[in-house]
Enzyme design. Structure first.
Site, short mmCIF file in Angstrom:
data_model
loop_
_atom_site.label_atom_id
_atom_site.label_comp_id
_atom_site.label_asym_id
_atom_site.label_seq_id
_atom_site.Cartn_x
_atom_site.Cartn_y
_atom_site.Cartn_z
N ASP A 77 0.88 -1.16 0.00
CA ASP A 77 0.00 0.00 0.00
C ASP A 77 0.93 1.22 0.00
OD1 ASP A 77 -2.36 1.61 0.46
OD2 ASP A 77 -1.63 1.84 2.51
N ASP A 105 -0.12 5.13 0.79
CA ASP A 105 -0.39 6.12 1.84
C ASP A 105 -0.34 5.49 3.23
OD1 ASP A 105 -1.13 8.31 0.01
OD2 ASP A 105 -2.94 7.16 -0.39
N GLY A 153 -7.33 3.58 3.15
CA GLY A 153 -7.55 2.55 2.13
C GLY A 153 -8.86 2.67 1.38
N ARG A 167 -11.81 7.89 -2.56
CA ARG A 167 -12.14 9.30 -2.28
C ARG A 167 -13.63 9.49 -2.04
NH1 ARG A 167 -9.94 13.07 -6.84
NH2 ARG A 167 -8.16 11.68 -6.50
N SER A 224 -5.36 5.00 -4.30
CA SER A 224 -5.23 6.42 -4.65
C SER A 224 -5.04 6.67 -6.14
CB SER A 224 -4.04 7.03 -3.91
OG SER A 224 -3.82 8.34 -4.36
N ASN A 239 -3.80 9.40 -7.04
CA ASN A 239 -2.60 10.24 -7.06
C ASN A 239 -1.31 9.43 -6.95
OD1 ASN A 239 -3.73 13.06 -7.01
ND2 ASN A 239 -4.73 12.29 -5.16
N ASP A 249 -1.46 -0.34 6.18
CA ASP A 249 -1.68 0.39 7.45
C ASP A 249 -3.18 0.49 7.75
OD1 ASP A 249 -2.22 2.23 5.31
OD2 ASP A 249 -2.21 3.83 6.79
C1 G6P Z 1 -5.62 5.64 -0.14
C2 G6P Z 1 -5.82 6.35 1.18
C3 G6P Z 1 -7.25 6.81 1.35
C4 G6P Z 1 -7.68 7.62 0.14
C5 G6P Z 1 -7.57 6.78 -1.12
C6 G6P Z 1 -7.93 7.55 -2.38
O1 G6P Z 1 -6.17 4.38 -0.07
O2 G6P Z 1 -5.49 5.51 2.26
O3 G6P Z 1 -7.35 7.59 2.52
O4 G6P Z 1 -9.01 8.08 0.27
O5 G6P Z 1 -6.21 6.35 -1.24
O6 G6P Z 1 -6.95 8.54 -2.58
P1 G6P Z 1 -6.99 9.66 -3.69
O7 G6P Z 1 -5.57 10.18 -3.72
O8 G6P Z 1 -7.39 9.00 -4.98
O9 G6P Z 1 -7.99 10.67 -3.24
MG MG Z 2 -2.73 3.18 3.52
#
Ligand code: G6P
Ligand code: MG
Length: 218
Positions: A11, A13, A48, A51, A118, A120, A172
């Site tokens: 993972d 983030d 995890g 969004r 994510s 991003n 995490d």
């Molecule tokens: C990860 C993070 C989440 C987040 C998700 C989407 O899994 O742990 O907290 O909401 O990514 O992220 P993004 O960057 O696409 O908004």
């Molecule tokens: Mg994470």
């Protein structure tokens, strides 16, 4: 010993980089602007989670109902706040021990991949100069269901041409541990996920994973 493993799927983030805190700050700003209560405990439920699903969790405490269009705009606003933090990230934002551990795992013969919800992901990996460390990136741009669905990890395993039972995932988030287990992977928990009883292995520090992953004999 996990000697049967060939691949390790991480993972992003909260595992490789501490962008989980940036997610919190950005959601907190949005929630404050909307007059919605939000704290670190609620934030743990967003780990995890995609969004839009994260926004739905935050809106559980909203005093009004938002239309789909308003929700899309709010998620975009949060992402704009979030990206201002990401834009300032540099390779220094990856702990030295994390980078060294990834290099050591590669030296030991493991295939490394990313499995993150994510959208991003690629931007972050480029900012911190980690892209070249991974043979495959499965992220929020190539999945239809976010964790706890196993899709993102199954796609990562397919990309490195390994079966789930030959890979372990590192997380995490409880949602991520559940995704790993549902996909048939062994799971390594770090951070808040160490409180999840279902995790196969738990580590305090990133570099502790080296103890489970000996050099592979090919
Ligand atoms: C990860 C993070 C989440 C987040 C998700 C989407 O899994 O742990 O907290 O909401 O990514 O992220 P993004 O960057 O696409 O908004
Ligand atoms: Mg994470």
């Amino acid at each position: 010993m996990l000697e049967q493993f060939k691949g390790v799927i991480f993972d992003l983030d909260g595992v490789l980089v501490f962008t989980d805190h940036f997610h919190f700050l950005a959601w907190k700003k949005l929630a404050d602007e909307e007059g919605i209560y939000f704290d670190e405990k609620i934030n743990d439920r967003l780990r995890g989670v995609s969004r839009m699903d994260s926004l739905d969790i935050i809106l559980e405490r909203a005093k009004k109902t938002y239309s789909a269009c308003e929700k899309a705009k709010m998620a975009e606003r949060k992402n704009e706040f979030y990206k201002t933090y990401l834009a300032r990230m540099t390779p220094e934002d990856v702990q030295k021990e994390t980078r060294e551990t990834l290099l050591e795992l590669k030296k030991r013969g493991y295939k490394l991949a990313i499995g993150s919800s994510s959208k991003n992901t690629k931007f972050i990996l480029n900012q911190v100069d980690l892209t070249s460390m991974f043979e495959a990136i499965s992220d929020g741009t190539n999945i239809t269901k976010s964790k706890p669905d196993p899709e993102v990890f199954l796609k990562a395993a397919a990309l490195i041409l390994e079966k789930p039972e030959n890979c372990c995932i590192m997380e995490d988030a409880s949602a991520g541990i559940e995704a790993g287990l549902r996909g048939g992977f062994k799971t390594i928990a770090i951070g808040p996920a160490i409180h999840d009883e279902r995790a196969d292995f738990k580590v305090q520090k990133f570099q502790d994973i080296l103890a489970f992953l000996p050099a592979l004999h090919r």
